[in-house]
Scaffold this motif. Structure first.
Motif, PDB file in Angstrom:
ATOM      1  N   GLY A  77      41.422  38.101  53.079  1.00 34.40           N
ATOM      2  CA  GLY A  77      40.203  37.820  52.558  1.00 34.40           C
ATOM      3  C   GLY A  77      40.328  36.765  51.404  1.00 34.40           C
ATOM      4  O   GLY A  77      39.414  35.793  51.355  1.00 34.40           O
ATOM      5  N   GLY A  78      41.444  36.746  50.640  1.00 33.31           N
ATOM      6  CA  GLY A  78      41.500  35.639  49.806  1.00 33.31           C
ATOM      7  C   GLY A  78      42.052  34.303  50.069  1.00 33.31           C
ATOM      8  O   GLY A  78      41.326  33.265  49.805  1.00 33.31           O
ATOM      9  N   GLU A  79      42.531  34.521  51.363  1.00 31.69           N
ATOM     10  CA  GLU A  79      43.135  33.039  52.002  1.00 31.69           C
ATOM     11  C   GLU A  79      41.835  32.645  52.718  1.00 31.69           C
ATOM     12  O   GLU A  79      41.545  31.267  52.382  1.00 31.69           O
ATOM     13  CB  GLU A  79      44.220  33.189  52.861  1.00 31.69           C
ATOM     14  N   GLN A  80      40.884  33.265  53.132  1.00 40.49           N
ATOM     15  CA  GLN A  80      39.673  32.762  53.659  1.00 40.49           C
ATOM     16  C   GLN A  80      38.726  32.179  52.350  1.00 40.49           C
ATOM     17  O   GLN A  80      38.005  31.409  52.685  1.00 40.49           O
ATOM     18  CB  GLN A  80      38.858  33.754  54.471  1.00 40.49           C
TER      19      GLN A  80
ATOM     20  N   ILE B 225      30.116  22.572  42.146  1.00 36.31           N
ATOM     21  CA  ILE B 225      30.272  23.751  42.724  1.00 36.31           C
ATOM     22  C   ILE B 225      29.534  25.009  42.427  1.00 36.31           C
ATOM     23  O   ILE B 225      29.506  25.381  41.361  1.00 36.31           O
ATOM     24  CB  ILE B 225      31.960  24.038  42.830  1.00 36.31           C
ATOM     25  N   LEU B 226      28.860  25.475  43.466  1.00 35.43           N
ATOM     26  CA  LEU B 226      27.766  26.668  43.238  1.00 35.43           C
ATOM     27  C   LEU B 226      28.476  27.617  44.015  1.00 35.43           C
ATOM     28  O   LEU B 226      28.826  27.674  45.488  1.00 35.43           O
ATOM     29  CB  LEU B 226      26.622  26.518  43.901  1.00 35.43           C
ATOM     30  N   ALA B 227      29.043  28.878  43.267  1.00 32.46           N
ATOM     31  CA  ALA B 227      29.713  29.743  43.873  1.00 32.46           C
ATOM     32  C   ALA B 227      28.820  31.172  43.855  1.00 32.46           C
ATOM     33  O   ALA B 227      28.757  31.613  42.755  1.00 32.46           O
ATOM     34  CB  ALA B 227      31.066  29.896  43.339  1.00 32.46           C
ATOM     35  N   ASP B 228      28.301  31.794  44.910  1.00 37.28           N
ATOM     36  CA  ASP B 228      27.667  32.918  44.883  1.00 37.28           C
ATOM     37  C   ASP B 228      28.304  34.108  45.306  1.00 37.28           C
ATOM     38  O   ASP B 228      28.869  34.280  46.473  1.00 37.28           O
ATOM     39  CB  ASP B 228      26.287  32.705  46.136  1.00 37.28           C
ATOM     40  N   GLU B 229      28.574  34.831  44.371  1.00 42.23           N
ATOM     41  CA  GLU B 229      29.485  36.084  44.582  1.00 42.23           C
ATOM     42  C   GLU B 229      30.903  35.922  45.178  1.00 42.23           C
ATOM     43  O   GLU B 229      31.135  36.561  46.154  1.00 42.23           O
ATOM     44  CB  GLU B 229      28.625  37.300  45.237  1.00 42.23           C
ATOM     45  N   PRO B 230      31.590  34.857  44.681  1.00 46.94           N
ATOM     46  CA  PRO B 230      32.853  34.393  45.583  1.00 46.94           C
ATOM     47  C   PRO B 230      34.109  35.410  45.413  1.00 46.94           C
ATOM     48  O   PRO B 230      34.664  35.271  46.311  1.00 46.94           O
ATOM     49  CB  PRO B 230      33.269  33.235  44.613  1.00 46.94           C
ATOM     50  N   THR B 231      33.711  36.453  44.880  1.00 51.12           N
ATOM     51  CA  THR B 231      34.916  37.615  44.637  1.00 51.12           C
ATOM     52  C   THR B 231      34.258  38.954  45.122  1.00 51.12           C
ATOM     53  O   THR B 231      34.741  39.806  45.078  1.00 51.12           O
ATOM     54  CB  THR B 231      35.284  37.660  43.181  1.00 51.12           C
ATOM     55  N   GLY B 232      32.940  38.982  45.665  1.00 50.00           N
ATOM     56  CA  GLY B 232      32.440  40.037  46.156  1.00 50.00           C
ATOM     57  C   GLY B 232      32.999  40.851  47.199  1.00 50.00           C
ATOM     58  O   GLY B 232      32.928  42.059  47.258  1.00 50.00           O
TER      59      GLY B 232
ATOM     60  N   LEU C 277      36.269  40.868  47.552  1.00 50.11           N
ATOM     61  CA  LEU C 277      37.778  40.578  47.543  1.00 50.11           C
ATOM     62  C   LEU C 277      38.426  41.755  46.386  1.00 50.11           C
ATOM     63  O   LEU C 277      37.402  42.079  45.596  1.00 50.11           O
ATOM     64  CB  LEU C 277      38.292  39.356  46.758  1.00 50.11           C
ATOM     65  N   ASP C 278      39.735  42.207  46.473  1.00 48.70           N
ATOM     66  CA  ASP C 278      39.891  43.030  45.366  1.00 48.70           C
ATOM     67  C   ASP C 278      40.139  42.396  44.228  1.00 48.70           C
ATOM     68  O   ASP C 278      40.316  41.361  44.183  1.00 48.70           O
ATOM     69  CB  ASP C 278      41.278  43.793  45.956  1.00 48.70           C
ATOM     70  N   PRO C 279      40.279  43.170  43.006  1.00 47.80           N
ATOM     71  CA  PRO C 279      40.606  42.771  41.807  1.00 47.80           C
ATOM     72  C   PRO C 279      41.728  41.565  41.401  1.00 47.80           C
ATOM     73  O   PRO C 279      41.446  40.509  40.988  1.00 47.80           O
ATOM     74  CB  PRO C 279      40.640  43.827  40.842  1.00 47.80           C
ATOM     75  N   ASN C 280      42.807  41.771  42.000  1.00 48.55           N
ATOM     76  CA  ASN C 280      43.871  40.853  42.250  1.00 48.55           C
ATOM     77  C   ASN C 280      43.604  39.585  42.625  1.00 48.55           C
ATOM     78  O   ASN C 280      43.626  38.413  42.400  1.00 48.55           O
ATOM     79  CB  ASN C 280      45.246  41.479  42.815  1.00 48.55           C
ATOM     80  N   LYS C 281      42.975  39.481  43.861  1.00 49.22           N
ATOM     81  CA  LYS C 281      42.443  38.256  44.438  1.00 49.22           C
ATOM     82  C   LYS C 281      41.269  37.695  43.794  1.00 49.22           C
ATOM     83  O   LYS C 281      41.260  36.706  43.980  1.00 49.22           O
ATOM     84  CB  LYS C 281      42.185  38.606  46.071  1.00 49.22           C
ATOM     85  N   SER C 282      40.438  38.454  43.200  1.00 50.68           N
ATOM     86  CA  SER C 282      39.318  37.997  42.596  1.00 50.68           C
ATOM     87  C   SER C 282      39.799  37.074  41.264  1.00 50.68           C
ATOM     88  O   SER C 282      39.372  35.994  41.161  1.00 50.68           O
ATOM     89  CB  SER C 282      38.395  38.967  41.899  1.00 50.68           C
ATOM     90  N   ILE C 283      40.779  37.745  40.454  1.00 50.84           N
ATOM     91  CA  ILE C 283      41.274  36.762  39.548  1.00 50.84           C
ATOM     92  C   ILE C 283      41.868  35.370  39.785  1.00 50.84           C
ATOM     93  O   ILE C 283      41.641  34.434  39.338  1.00 50.84           O
ATOM     94  CB  ILE C 283      42.296  37.547  38.788  1.00 50.84           C
ATOM     95  N   LYS C 284      42.526  35.616  41.100  1.00 53.27           N
ATOM     96  CA  LYS C 284      43.240  34.225  41.664  1.00 53.27           C
ATOM     97  C   LYS C 284      42.198  33.365  42.025  1.00 53.27           C
ATOM     98  O   LYS C 284      42.489  32.137  41.763  1.00 53.27           O
ATOM     99  CB  LYS C 284      44.113  34.481  42.813  1.00 53.27           C
ATOM    100  N   ILE C 285      41.173  33.831  42.687  1.00 55.33           N
ATOM    101  CA  ILE C 285      39.990  32.883  43.077  1.00 55.33           C
ATOM    102  C   ILE C 285      39.376  32.463  41.981  1.00 55.33           C
ATOM    103  O   ILE C 285      38.973  30.948  41.919  1.00 55.33           O
ATOM    104  CB  ILE C 285      38.922  33.539  43.840  1.00 55.33           C
ATOM    105  N   VAL C 286      39.249  32.940  40.799  1.00 56.82           N
ATOM    106  CA  VAL C 286      38.536  32.335  39.546  1.00 56.82           C
ATOM    107  C   VAL C 286      39.335  31.543  38.847  1.00 56.82           C
ATOM    108  O   VAL C 286      38.995  30.574  38.268  1.00 56.82           O
ATOM    109  CB  VAL C 286      37.877  33.552  38.691  1.00 56.82           C
ATOM    110  N   LYS C 287      40.558  31.894  39.062  1.00 55.17           N
ATOM    111  CA  LYS C 287      41.629  30.748  38.280  1.00 55.17           C
ATOM    112  C   LYS C 287      41.539  29.778  38.979  1.00 55.17           C
ATOM    113  O   LYS C 287      41.703  28.380  38.398  1.00 55.17           O
ATOM    114  CB  LYS C 287      43.224  31.723  38.406  1.00 55.17           C
ATOM    115  N   LEU C 288      41.486  29.693  40.250  1.00 56.92           N
ATOM    116  CA  LEU C 288      41.548  28.408  41.121  1.00 56.92           C
ATOM    117  C   LEU C 288      40.245  27.650  40.785  1.00 56.92           C
ATOM    118  O   LEU C 288      40.355  26.414  40.486  1.00 56.92           O
ATOM    119  CB  LEU C 288      41.439  28.795  42.624  1.00 56.92           C
ATOM    120  N   LEU C 289      39.128  28.482  40.438  1.00 56.93           N
ATOM    121  CA  LEU C 289      37.941  27.548  40.235  1.00 56.93           C
ATOM    122  C   LEU C 289      38.070  26.885  38.825  1.00 56.93           C
ATOM    123  O   LEU C 289      37.521  25.898  38.483  1.00 56.93           O
ATOM    124  CB  LEU C 289      36.593  28.442  40.388  1.00 56.93           C
ATOM    125  N   LYS C 290      38.663  27.641  37.869  1.00 56.37           N
ATOM    126  CA  LYS C 290      38.920  27.141  36.326  1.00 56.37           C
ATOM    127  C   LYS C 290      39.780  25.743  36.597  1.00 56.37           C
ATOM    128  O   LYS C 290      39.655  24.855  35.965  1.00 56.37           O
ATOM    129  CB  LYS C 290      39.495  28.205  35.987  1.00 56.37           C
TER     130      LYS C 290
END
Length: 227
Positions: A144-147, A163-170, A172-185
């Motif tokens: 899921g995180g890779e997708q 970039i408009l991200a609509d629930e981009p971590t919805g 994903l598990d908490p660990n992958k969620s943090i990585k996705i938002v770190k990437l967006l940061k």
């Protein structure tokens, strides 16, 4: 010089005759990182859709990335969306195509023709989201995180202003969620404006930034302490 990349003044938004927002105002400057929060059904997704001209506002003035969305013609919307990268909760990758083919499809549909330039850009965005070498993977072969990383790569293809991200971590598990938002940061630090609609307060607490809350048909700016 006007450095506002998103501007809403006295905006009403309806969907299926139901009023979602009434007389809302919002200013987002170029280079901002903004969280859009609110309960389920509070209108976060409708607001995001209005920003990429999926929903037309029923009153007020709205402009995004230099486009007056009150006056935008249907043939101009694809040009607007080259300036806007959109990331969805459910990734929306084409399931019957490889990662490379997904990205190639977007570039060709937005006017790219030079094969070498297309290959170079695809490899650049995959490297930027840490998916180098994943070109020939099918979406079902990815976590899921890779997708979601592939979906962010797709959003980056045309070097968007926003970039408009609509629930981009919805999904994903908490660990992958943090990585996705770190990437967006990280993308934000390169100068891209980021707007994330989310109900995941843990990512907001991890990466503090401006917070706009959707509540009772209105928008309210709040602090991290008010979550």
């Amino acid at each position: 010089m006007n450095d506002q990349i998103i501007s809403l003044e006295g905006v009403n938004i309806h969907q299926n005759q139901h009023q979602i927002f009434n007389n809302i105002n919002l200013k987002i400057k170029s280079g901002d990182f903004v969280y859009l929060i609110g309960e389920t059904g509070s209108g976060k997704s409708s607001l995001v859709k209005s920003l990429y001209a999926e929903i037309k506002v029923s009153a007020g003035n709205i402009s995004v990335a230099g486009y007056d969305l009150n006056k935008i013609q249907s043939n101009e919307i694809p040009i607007l969306r080259r300036k806007i990268g959109i990331v969805f909760q459910d990734f929306q990758l084409l399931s019957d195509r490889t990662v490379n083919e997904n990205l190639d499809f977007v570039l060709k549909s937005t006017g790219w023709k030079d094969k070498k330039a297309i290959t170079k850009r695809i490899n650049e965005v995959l490297e930027s989201v840490h998916l180098e070498g994943f070109n020939n993977k099918m979406p079902y072969e990815l976590s899921g995180g890779e997708q979601q990383r592939a979906a962010i790569a797709r959003a980056l293809l045309n070097r968007p202003d926003v970039i408009l991200a609509d629930e981009p971590t919805g999904n994903l598990d908490p660990n992958k969620s943090i990585k996705i938002v770190k990437l967006l940061k990280d993308i934000h630090e390169q100068g891209t404006t980021i707007v994330i609609a989310t109900h995941d307060y843990e990512i907001i607490k991890e990466f503090h930034s401006r917070i706009i809350k959707c509540i009772k048909n209105k928008l309210m700016e709040i602090s991290i302490n008010e979550l």
